[in-house]
Design an enzyme around this catalytic site. Structure first.
Site, PDB file in Angstrom:
ATOM      1  N   PHE A 159       4.155 -27.675  52.841  1.00 18.48           N
ATOM      2  CA  PHE A 159       4.995 -28.830  52.511  1.00 18.48           C
ATOM      3  C   PHE A 159       4.230 -29.942  51.809  1.00 18.48           C
ATOM      4  CE2 PHE A 159       3.122 -30.530  56.418  1.00 18.48           C
ATOM      5  CZ  PHE A 159       2.956 -31.870  56.091  1.00 18.48           C
ATOM      6  N   LYS A 183       7.803 -18.467  47.529  1.00 15.48           N
ATOM      7  CA  LYS A 183       8.508 -18.899  48.741  1.00 15.48           C
ATOM      8  C   LYS A 183       7.940 -20.278  49.099  1.00 15.48           C
ATOM      9  CE  LYS A 183       8.577 -19.520  52.707  1.00 15.48           C
ATOM     10  NZ  LYS A 183       8.795 -20.883  53.263  1.00 15.48           N
ATOM     11  N   GLU A 186      10.126 -24.983  53.266  1.00 15.32           N
ATOM     12  CA  GLU A 186      11.539 -25.316  53.505  1.00 15.32           C
ATOM     13  C   GLU A 186      11.732 -26.823  53.693  1.00 15.32           C
ATOM     14  OE1 GLU A 186       9.403 -23.682  55.244  1.00 15.32           O
ATOM     15  OE2 GLU A 186       9.627 -23.927  57.421  1.00 15.32           O
ATOM     16  N   SER A 236      -1.244 -23.528  57.144  1.00 14.79           N
ATOM     17  CA  SER A 236      -2.102 -23.713  58.320  1.00 14.79           C
ATOM     18  C   SER A 236      -2.901 -22.438  58.606  1.00 14.79           C
ATOM     19  CB  SER A 236      -1.237 -24.084  59.514  1.00 14.79           C
ATOM     20  OG  SER A 236      -0.273 -23.083  59.728  1.00 14.79           O
ATOM     21  N   CYS A 291      -4.927 -31.396  52.675  1.00 14.45           N
ATOM     22  CA  CYS A 291      -5.929 -30.473  53.206  1.00 14.45           C
ATOM     23  C   CYS A 291      -7.338 -30.944  52.869  1.00 14.45           C
ATOM     24  CB  CYS A 291      -5.707 -29.084  52.648  1.00 14.45           C
ATOM     25  SG  CYS A 291      -5.868 -29.066  50.870  1.00 14.45           S
ATOM     26  N   GLU A 393      -7.143 -29.828  63.758  1.00 20.66           N
ATOM     27  CA  GLU A 393      -6.578 -30.519  62.584  1.00 20.66           C
ATOM     28  C   GLU A 393      -5.361 -31.334  63.045  1.00 20.66           C
ATOM     29  OE1 GLU A 393      -4.392 -28.183  59.634  1.00 20.66           O
ATOM     30  OE2 GLU A 393      -5.422 -29.285  58.062  1.00 20.66           O
TER      31      GLU A 393
HETATM   32  P1  NAD Z   1       2.574 -23.910  57.558  1.00 20.14           P
HETATM   33  O1  NAD Z   1       1.486 -22.936  57.819  1.00 20.14           O
HETATM   34  O2  NAD Z   1       3.436 -24.339  58.688  1.00 20.14           O
HETATM   35  O3  NAD Z   1       3.574 -23.342  56.432  1.00 20.14           O
HETATM   36  C1  NAD Z   1       3.083 -22.808  55.227  1.00 20.14           C
HETATM   37  C2  NAD Z   1       4.088 -21.767  54.723  1.00 20.14           C
HETATM   38  O4  NAD Z   1       4.179 -20.699  55.669  1.00 20.14           O
HETATM   39  C3  NAD Z   1       5.502 -22.319  54.554  1.00 20.14           C
HETATM   40  O5  NAD Z   1       6.062 -21.802  53.378  1.00 20.14           O
HETATM   41  C4  NAD Z   1       6.216 -21.832  55.798  1.00 20.14           C
HETATM   42  O6  NAD Z   1       7.600 -21.633  55.599  1.00 20.14           O
HETATM   43  C5  NAD Z   1       5.517 -20.519  56.099  1.00 20.14           C
HETATM   44  N1  NAD Z   1       5.508 -20.208  57.533  1.00 20.14           N
HETATM   45  C6  NAD Z   1       5.486 -21.081  58.562  1.00 20.14           C
HETATM   46  N2  NAD Z   1       5.477 -20.428  59.735  1.00 20.14           N
HETATM   47  C7  NAD Z   1       5.485 -19.113  59.442  1.00 20.14           C
HETATM   48  C8  NAD Z   1       5.472 -17.921  60.257  1.00 20.14           C
HETATM   49  N3  NAD Z   1       5.438 -17.975  61.578  1.00 20.14           N
HETATM   50  N4  NAD Z   1       5.473 -16.735  59.620  1.00 20.14           N
HETATM   51  C9  NAD Z   1       5.497 -16.679  58.276  1.00 20.14           C
HETATM   52  N5  NAD Z   1       5.523 -17.761  57.477  1.00 20.14           N
HETATM   53  C10 NAD Z   1       5.503 -18.964  58.042  1.00 20.14           C
HETATM   54  O7  NAD Z   1       1.876 -25.174  56.855  1.00 20.14           O
HETATM   55  P2  NAD Z   1       2.526 -26.580  56.501  1.00 20.14           P
HETATM   56  O8  NAD Z   1       2.771 -27.337  57.755  1.00 20.14           O
HETATM   57  O9  NAD Z   1       3.631 -26.402  55.551  1.00 20.14           O
HETATM   58  O10 NAD Z   1       1.305 -27.247  55.685  1.00 20.14           O
HETATM   59  C11 NAD Z   1       0.244 -27.934  56.298  1.00 20.14           C
HETATM   60  C12 NAD Z   1      -0.943 -27.027  56.490  1.00 20.14           C
HETATM   61  O11 NAD Z   1      -1.339 -26.491  55.230  1.00 20.14           O
HETATM   62  C13 NAD Z   1      -2.166 -27.773  57.008  1.00 20.14           C
HETATM   63  O12 NAD Z   1      -2.801 -26.973  57.965  1.00 20.14           O
HETATM   64  C14 NAD Z   1      -3.046 -27.946  55.778  1.00 20.14           C
HETATM   65  O13 NAD Z   1      -4.417 -28.073  56.040  1.00 20.14           O
HETATM   66  C15 NAD Z   1      -2.745 -26.684  55.060  1.00 20.14           C
HETATM   67  N6  NAD Z   1      -3.075 -26.778  53.645  1.00 20.14           N
HETATM   68  C16 NAD Z   1      -4.216 -26.165  53.223  1.00 20.14           C
HETATM   69  C17 NAD Z   1      -4.594 -26.260  51.907  1.00 20.14           C
HETATM   70  C18 NAD Z   1      -5.842 -25.598  51.420  1.00 20.14           C
HETATM   71  O14 NAD Z   1      -6.049 -25.564  50.229  1.00 20.14           O
HETATM   72  N7  NAD Z   1      -6.685 -25.051  52.283  1.00 20.14           N
HETATM   73  C19 NAD Z   1      -3.800 -26.976  51.000  1.00 20.14           C
HETATM   74  C20 NAD Z   1      -2.635 -27.582  51.458  1.00 20.14           C
HETATM   75  C21 NAD Z   1      -2.290 -27.474  52.799  1.00 20.14           C
END
Ligand code: NAD
Length: 509
Positions: A159, A183, A186, A236, A291, A393
């Site tokens: 997000f 994808k 959401e 994450s 991040c 985090e």
């Molecule tokens: P998230 O892991 O909750 O979601 C990321 C994606 O995975 C979304 O599209 C979500 O719909 C999907 N998803 C969520 N739960 C899932 C599941 N159980 N099974 C399959 N798909 C699933 O992350 P977020 O809250 O959207 O973003 C924040 C996180 O992203 C933080 O941990 C941040 O550090 C990380 N991030 C990392 C970088 C990097 O370059 N390392 C960059 C941006 C964000």
């Protein structure tokens, strides 16, 4: 840009999917999209079923043969046009980001601009895809390597950068000759949908770029469908690990970028005023939902720590928090009520764990936005490495100060942490900076640069549990990730010479 959206019974717009260059309405299963500055539901977004995702994969697969054979220079011309259209619609896309994510408009424009830089880089694809050629690798034998696209590839994004992180993936994947299924998160799906329509307007053929909105059902379909050759994920760490494990088990190429806990070291000889200003932006910009945000400042020596804490408190008192649409504000709300509750609980936990909360943003109320998810900047001093607020985090406006006796001790903390995304040192000492850059176990390093996010023609990625896979995102690594090397060796016997069978392995020529 205006597609007629489906409407819900209460007349809220439902964001569907974008498949084969067409907006696909879907109201079977929806989740709300909220404006975090007001707490109000503004639209709904459809959650794709397995069948919907499979139809997007089928569209991408059907488009692949022709797109693969489209000359790279022609693909580049579409990228040029896409870049031009993106710039024409910059304000609309930034407004959508602020509306759904909450970050201030300037910050939304900043993220958008960094995404467009990757489209710039993709415009150079004919040069980037040039292969390697060796004439006379053996007598009368020529050999070359070329980089062929993989086929259907997918991207799953978080997000916190709804425009930029998808642009880390699809411009280069498409420019390399692949077809793509995205994808997005959401929580803020509008910006990527706008970009999809602009790609169509730029002349991208049907099926080359597709978007499915959704949740685990959509993600699992992408992970388990044999037609998907590769997956890029950003999110994450727990989900990144799941994506990497499942995707690679299913024979796919996977890069999965995860969470972070980025440390900055402040050395006693640093320009403290500059370091403090840099820490303010890096810790509290985008409400800490980056991040690459700095969430730990390791101050070397008590004198350094005391000075940093005093100056941070002064600047925190002047930090303006409010709706992202008001350009006077520095920091907007957190993305959702659930995330607000999580971050706030970490602040409560820090007190229980014994850290000193020297700036407390918990009681902040933004006039006129009482239902928004606003948390003011929080600063903890005397944080230790065994505390959960240090180890985990938080992803919010919470900066932890850890006090260390030496550069070595500060670096050991960073090396011992499970994450290794970004880090930075503030110093005037070139030798200390060079030692730091040479030895620290982190993927992206800043020297007096708090957010060392690589430019588009380098590549982005962390070490340790911040990245699962071998190749970083965008830049030169993305050409390698989105293509497969093929090496061809040829000989054309000349002059009617007949060759005898050779039974030994061809030796040195
Ligand atoms: P998230 O892991 O909750 O979601 C990321 C994606 O995975 C979304 O599209 C979500 O719909 C999907 N998803 C969520 N739960 C899932 C599941 N159980 N099974 C399959 N798909 C699933 O992350 P977020 O809250 O959207 O973003 C924040 C996180 O992203 C933080 O941990 C941040 O550090 C990380 N991030 C990392 C970088 C990097 O370059 N390392 C960059 C941006 C964000």
């Amino acid at each position: 840009m205006n597609a007629t959206p489906a409407k819900n019974v209460d007349n809220t717009e439902i964001i569907g999917h974008f498949i084969n260059n067409v907006d696909v309405a879907d109201s079977s299963r929806c989740v709300p999209v909220t404006n975090p500055a007001t707490g109000k539901i503004t639209r709904q977004v459809a959650m794709a079923s397995q069948e919907t995702v499979e139809s997007a994969i089928a569209a991408a697969e059907a488009a692949f043969p022709q797109w693969r054979d489209t000359p790279p220079a022609k693909r580049a011309r579409i990228m040029f046009k896409f870049k031009q259209l993106l710039e024409e619609h910059a304000e609309e896309i930034a407004a959508a980001i602020t509306d759904e994510h909450g970050k201030v408009l300037d910050d939304a424009m900043g993220e958008f601009g960094r995404g467009v830089e990757i489209v710039d880089y993709a415009c150079g694809i004919p040069e980037l895809l040039k292969g390697e050629y060796s004439r006379n690798a053996g007598p009368g034998v020529d050999s070359w390597s070329e980089f062929q696209p993989l086929g259907v590839v997918a991207g799953i994004t978080p997000f916190n950068f709804p425009a930029m992180v998808p642009m880390w993936m699809y411009p280069m994947a498409i420019a390399c000759g692949n077809t793509f299924v995205l994808k997005p998160s959401e929580k803020d799906p509008t910006a990527p949908m706008l970009a999809g329509r602009l790609l169509k307007a730029a002349g991208l053929p049907d099926g080359v770029f597709n978007i499915v909105n959704g949740d685990k059902e959509a993600v699992d379909t992408l992970l388990n469908d044999a037609r998907v050759q590769a997956i890029s994920f950003v999110g994450s760490t727990a989900i990144a690990e799941y994506i990497y494990t499942t995707g690679t088990k299913n024979g796919k190429r996977v890069q999965a970028l995860g969470g972070a806990k980025n440390h900055a070291i402040v050395m006693p000889d640093a320009d403290i005023d500059n370091a403090v200003s840099a820490l303010m932006g890096a810790a509290y910009g985008s409400c800490g939902e980056r991040c690459m945000a700095i969430s730990v400042a390791v101050c070397v020596g008590d004198e350094t720590a005391n000075s940093v804490v005093k100056k941070l408190r002064e600047q925190i008192a002047n930090l303006k928090v409010g709706a992202g649409t008001d350009t006077a504000n520095h920091m907007g709300p957190l993305v959702s009520k659930v995330h607000y509750d999580k971050v706030r609980a970490y602040v409560d936990l820090g007190i229980t764990e014994g850290a000193d909360l020297v700036a407390d943003g918990r009681d902040l109320v933004v006039d006129g936005h009482e239902d928004g998810f606003f948390l003011g900047p929080c600063l903890f001093d005397n944080v230790s490495a065994d505390m959960r607020i240090y180890r985990e985090e938080i992803f919010g406006p919470v900066l932890c100060i850890v006090r260390a006796d030496s550069q070595e001790q500060a670096m050991q903390l960073i090396d011992d942490h499970e994450y290794g995304n970004g880090t930075c040192i503030f110093t005037r000492d070139g030798e200390a900076a060079r030692y730091f850059a040479d030895n620290i176990k982190v993927g992206m390093v800043g020297i007096n640069v708090p957010l060392p996010v690589p430019v588009a023609y380098h590549s982005f990625g962390g070490w340790k549990r911040s990245l699962f896979g071998d190749l970083f995102a965008y830049g030169p690594d993305s050409v390698r990730f989105y293509t497969r090397r093929k090496t061809i060796t040829q000989r054309w016997p000349s002059g009617g010479i007949r060759e005898k069978a050779q039974f030994s392995f061809p030796g040195r020529q």
